[in-house]
Design a protein around this motif. Structure first.
Motif, PDB file in Angstrom:
ATOM      1  N   TYR A   1       0.830  -1.203   0.000  1.00  0.00           N
ATOM      2  CA  TYR A   1       0.000   0.000   0.000  1.00  0.00           C
ATOM      3  C   TYR A   1       0.867   1.258   0.000  1.00  0.00           C
ATOM      4  CZ  TYR A   1      -3.457   3.417   1.571  1.00  0.00           C
ATOM      5  OH  TYR A   1      -4.261   4.529   1.679  1.00  0.00           O
ATOM      6  N   ASN A   2       1.972   1.212   0.740  1.00  0.00           N
ATOM      7  CA  ASN A   2       2.873   2.369   0.831  1.00  0.00           C
ATOM      8  C   ASN A   2       3.833   2.472  -0.344  1.00  0.00           C
ATOM      9  OD1 ASN A   2       1.730   3.143   3.245  1.00  0.00           O
ATOM     10  ND2 ASN A   2       3.286   2.129   4.517  1.00  0.00           N
ATOM     11  N   MET A   3       3.752   1.480  -1.255  1.00  0.00           N
ATOM     12  CA  MET A   3       4.644   1.452  -2.433  1.00  0.00           C
ATOM     13  C   MET A   3       6.109   1.423  -2.015  1.00  0.00           C
ATOM     14  SD  MET A   3       2.588   4.139  -4.898  1.00  0.00           S
ATOM     15  CE  MET A   3       2.489   5.369  -3.579  1.00  0.00           C
ATOM     16  N   GLU A   4       6.423   0.538  -1.048  1.00  0.00           N
ATOM     17  CA  GLU A   4       7.793   0.409  -0.585  1.00  0.00           C
ATOM     18  C   GLU A   4       8.158  -1.061  -0.425  1.00  0.00           C
ATOM     19  OE1 GLU A   4       7.761   2.518   3.119  1.00  0.00           O
ATOM     20  OE2 GLU A   4       6.910   0.829   4.233  1.00  0.00           O
ATOM     21  N   ARG A   5       9.426  -1.335  -0.355  1.00  0.00           N
ATOM     22  CA  ARG A   5       9.904  -2.707  -0.178  1.00  0.00           C
ATOM     23  C   ARG A   5       9.692  -3.130   1.272  1.00  0.00           C
ATOM     24  NH1 ARG A   5      14.817  -4.657   1.494  1.00  0.00           N
ATOM     25  NH2 ARG A   5      15.652  -2.525   1.517  1.00  0.00           N
ATOM     26  N   PRO A   6       9.155  -4.336   1.499  1.00  0.00           N
ATOM     27  CA  PRO A   6       8.950  -4.782   2.887  1.00  0.00           C
ATOM     28  C   PRO A   6      10.277  -4.966   3.600  1.00  0.00           C
ATOM     29  CG  PRO A   6       8.483  -6.567   1.348  1.00  0.00           C
ATOM     30  CD  PRO A   6       8.654  -5.328   0.531  1.00  0.00           C
ATOM     31  N   SER A   7      10.388  -4.345   4.761  1.00  0.00           N
ATOM     32  CA  SER A   7      11.604  -4.455   5.556  1.00  0.00           C
ATOM     33  C   SER A   7      11.247  -4.211   7.016  1.00  0.00           C
ATOM     34  CB  SER A   7      12.654  -3.428   5.086  1.00  0.00           C
ATOM     35  OG  SER A   7      12.132  -2.110   5.229  1.00  0.00           O
ATOM     36  N   PHE A   8      12.212  -4.389   7.898  1.00  0.00           N
ATOM     37  CA  PHE A   8      11.947  -4.282   9.335  1.00  0.00           C
ATOM     38  C   PHE A   8      12.200  -2.855   9.831  1.00  0.00           C
ATOM     39  CE2 PHE A   8      12.129  -8.800   8.824  1.00  0.00           C
ATOM     40  CZ  PHE A   8      11.297  -9.300   9.813  1.00  0.00           C
ATOM     41  N   THR A   9      11.523  -1.884   9.218  1.00  0.00           N
ATOM     42  CA  THR A   9      11.590  -0.522   9.735  1.00  0.00           C
ATOM     43  C   THR A   9      10.659  -0.418  10.945  1.00  0.00           C
ATOM     44  OG1 THR A   9       9.763   0.276   8.366  1.00  0.00           O
ATOM     45  CG2 THR A   9      11.967   0.350   7.393  1.00  0.00           C
ATOM     46  N   PRO A  10      10.974   0.458  11.900  1.00  0.00           N
ATOM     47  CA  PRO A  10      10.103   0.565  13.078  1.00  0.00           C
ATOM     48  C   PRO A  10       8.681   0.976  12.716  1.00  0.00           C
ATOM     49  CG  PRO A  10      11.723   2.346  13.039  1.00  0.00           C
ATOM     50  CD  PRO A  10      12.131   1.367  11.987  1.00  0.00           C
ATOM     51  N   ASP A  11       8.525   1.810  11.681  1.00  0.00           N
ATOM     52  CA  ASP A  11       7.188   2.248  11.279  1.00  0.00           C
ATOM     53  C   ASP A  11       6.364   1.068  10.760  1.00  0.00           C
ATOM     54  OD1 ASP A  11       7.626   5.264  11.489  1.00  0.00           O
ATOM     55  OD2 ASP A  11       9.243   4.658  10.135  1.00  0.00           O
ATOM     56  N   LEU A  12       7.003   0.217   9.937  1.00  0.00           N
ATOM     57  CA  LEU A  12       6.287  -0.914   9.359  1.00  0.00           C
ATOM     58  C   LEU A  12       5.971  -1.955  10.434  1.00  0.00           C
ATOM     59  CD1 LEU A  12       5.150  -1.714   6.665  1.00  0.00           C
ATOM     60  CD2 LEU A  12       7.291  -2.874   6.115  1.00  0.00           C
ATOM     61  N   ILE A  13       6.892  -2.187  11.351  1.00  0.00           N
ATOM     62  CA  ILE A  13       6.653  -3.121  12.455  1.00  0.00           C
ATOM     63  C   ILE A  13       5.478  -2.638  13.307  1.00  0.00           C
ATOM     64  CG2 ILE A  13       7.593  -4.065  14.598  1.00  0.00           C
ATOM     65  CD1 ILE A  13      10.359  -4.019  13.230  1.00  0.00           C
ATOM     66  N   ASP A  14       5.477  -1.341  13.655  1.00  0.00           N
ATOM     67  CA  ASP A  14       4.401  -0.793  14.484  1.00  0.00           C
ATOM     68  C   ASP A  14       3.060  -0.853  13.763  1.00  0.00           C
ATOM     69  OD1 ASP A  14       6.183  -0.286  16.488  1.00  0.00           O
ATOM     70  OD2 ASP A  14       6.460   1.834  15.997  1.00  0.00           O
ATOM     71  N   ALA A  15       3.071  -0.543  12.473  1.00  0.00           N
ATOM     72  CA  ALA A  15       1.824  -0.573  11.702  1.00  0.00           C
ATOM     73  C   ALA A  15       1.270  -1.989  11.626  1.00  0.00           C
ATOM     74  CB  ALA A  15       2.061  -0.019  10.296  1.00  0.00           C
ATOM     75  N   GLY A  16       2.161  -2.970  11.417  1.00  0.00           N
ATOM     76  CA  GLY A  16       1.710  -4.360  11.343  1.00  0.00           C
ATOM     77  C   GLY A  16       1.169  -4.856  12.667  1.00  0.00           C
TER      78      GLY A  16
END
Length: 547
Positions: free
Chosen positions: A512-527
């Motif tokens: 959805y964010n048009m980015e590569r999945p990785s372990f960024t703190p933002d992506l971890i928190d959103a998940g």
């Protein structure tokens, strides 16, 4: 038991970072066992040291355990001394297993022989008349070869029957298709006797298709392919579960349970892989089995093969119905189909009628119950306790099969059939087993196995596996962040399913964010924020009953 007397193995045992719980007298105390290539040994120098320590501590429980080991060792030692001494001897007791003993038995010796005459089918002539009549009626016009394929019988079996039916005025030859000899003749019903006879056949049953096998032959096939002949070893089980993170303690419980070929009760918190464990047990079975398309019992027809529940094994080539000097007929009785050992899983949809013969009033034949379709494989009742029927009613239904290894089925006419109950029955639940079953039933379930929460090390291993399967780069620092923020503050327990579920959440958000999945703190928190529910109680103005 196997005893290693060489002192260098004692040092090797002490240098190992990890030992299974059963290497000790009790967890963490009196280490005296070691596993080598999946084989358990008593390290004699360690055993003697531990026994001396237990005596000094007056630890009666440990003394009893280690003294029994020493008594068994002394007997082997005396026998070795009588035979010539210990020079060059490292091991006393049973020799290590060879490679043949370490792999499961997967060769199925059963092979249903193809019938040569109609008498070999085990069915009487009027029954075969009716089968042929219904097949011709459904096709309208059919060659002998196609009739043979429809009935799953070699043409040589039905060839002598066709002149008898013609002589009685039931059928007639109306043409020839190709140049295949008698098998190329085309047949039709011959008025007036043919339509009258087929109506009588349809009044008995509308079943048309593969010829059933006699009830006694079915019983013989189940017993010949029993799950009791399967053997699981400490080595083979690891290959079957290589894509799951499971402790050695659970392996030591699952392996013997499979070898018992009786019943298992998996329990524990949801999300720890109880269903996944059951599904992978079939990998240990390995071989294929033969089941009949249908069974004939006292004139009644029971359909056994289910294309939804059974997985056929693809043959190299389609069988030929006609035997000749150039073409060979089918290598085995085509009334049977070769399938992978079945794994039938039912959950909350299970009802009591699904465990009994189901009569089709229009077709006038029976559908086999689930446990009959599961013979030779696994029958798993998932989410036990959440079915529409009461748990105690279901448990009472299994009392006799679990104890006697056979089940009774009743036809609509009141006749009872004794059917083998030859399967690994698995109950899986996230409810307290003691609240679901009484002592009498739990006694009949031989193995009760708790699928426990993973520890932090195992949790991280699961993340590595999931990342590899999803082609996402694993980041140890990202997992540190996840645990410190989303687990430690609330003492949230680890579950086996969470790495897969959370990573899938992160992948969906990254798309959805048009980015590569990785372990960024933002992506971890959103998940995690869309996966976990806040523990705080909130009232949204509606009520729901869960009882």
């Amino acid at each position: 038991m196997r005893f290693i007397i060489a002192p260098e193995f004692h040092q090797q045992m002490l240098e190992m970072d990890y030992h299974m719980p059963d290497c000790y007298v009790r967890p963490g105390e009196y280490l005296h066992h070691m596993y080598i290539d999946g084989v358990k040994y008593v390290i004699v120098p360690a055993m003697l040291e531990c026994l001396q320590e237990a005596i000094e501590r007056n630890d009666e429980d440990a003394i009893r355990h280690l003294t029994l080991h020493k008594q068994q060792y002394d007997l082997l030692l005396q026998d070795a001394l009588r035979r010539g001494g210990l020079e060059g001897v490292t091991l006393l007791g049973d020799p290590p297993p060879d490679d043949d003993e370490a792999v499961p038995v997967t060769n199925n010796p059963y092979f249903p022989q193809s019938p040569s005459r109609w008498e070999d089918t085990g069915l009487n002539l009027p029954f075969l008349f009716d089968m042929i009549m219904r097949a011709i009626y459904n096709r309208g016009r059919i060659t002998g070869n196609d009739l043979s394929l429809d009935l799953k019988l070699p043409f040589r079996c039905i060839e002598p029957i066709m002149p008898l039916m013609r002589k009685q005025g039931l059928i007639d030859i109306v043409g020839q298709k190709g140049s295949g000899g008698d098998a190329a003749y085309e047949y039709e019903l011959k008025p007036p006797k043919g339509p009258m006879a087929v109506q009588d056949a349809l009044d008995k049953t509308n079943y048309s298709g593969p010829t059933p096998v006699p009830y006694d032959d079915y019983i013989e096939s189940v017993l010949a392919q029993t799950v009791r002949k399967l053997v699981v070893t400490r080595r083979s089980i690891r290959r079957a579960f290589e894509d799951l993170i499971i402790t050695d303690t659970v392996f030591n419980e699952i392996g013997p349970a499979i070898n018992s070929a009786s019943s298992i009760f998996f329990f524990g918190f949801p999300g720890n892989g109880k269903t996944s464990v059951a599904e992978r047990i079939t990998r240990l079975m390995g071989d294929e089995i033969f089941i009949p398309y249908a069974v004939e019992a006292n004139g009644q027809i029971i359909k056994v093969f289910d294309p939804i529940l059974h997985q056929p094994v693809k043959e190299d080539s389609e069988p030929e119905a006609v035997d000749s000097f150039l073409k060979k007929g089918p290598t085995y009785d085509q009334r049977y189909i070769k399938i992978k050992r079945p794994t039938i899983v039912v959950g909350g949809e299970l009802t009591m009628p699904m465990l009994d013969l189901k009569y089709n009033p229009i077709g006038k034949f029976y559908e086999a119950p689930l446990q009959m379709k599961a013979n030779g494989g696994i029958f798993m009742i998932d989410d036990f306790g959440r079915q529409q029927l009461r748990p105690m009613d279901l448990l009472n239904r299994w009392i006799v099969p679990l104890e006697k290894r056979y089940d009774y089925l009743t036809t609509i006419t009141g006749n009872k059939l004794e059917i083998p109950f030859d399967e690994l029955l698995i109950f899986s639940t996230n409810l307290d087993p003691t609240q679901l079953a009484d002592e009498a039933f739990l006694r009949r379930i031989k193995f009760k196995i708790e699928i426990r929460d993973p520890d932090e090390q195992q949790f991280r291993q699961i993340w590595r596996l999931v990342c590899k399967s999803r082609r996402v780069e694993y980041d140890e620092a990202g997992i540190d962040y996840l645990i410190e923020k989303w687990y430690r503050p609330t003492k949230r327990p680890f579950r086996m399913c969470q790495p897969r579920d959370i990573l899938d959440q992160m992948i969906s958000i990254s798309k959805y964010n048009m980015e590569r999945p990785s372990f960024t703190p933002d992506l971890i928190d959103a998940g995690c924020s869309t996966y976990f529910i806040n523990d705080a109680k909130r009232d949204f103005g509606a009520k729901v009953r869960l009882d």
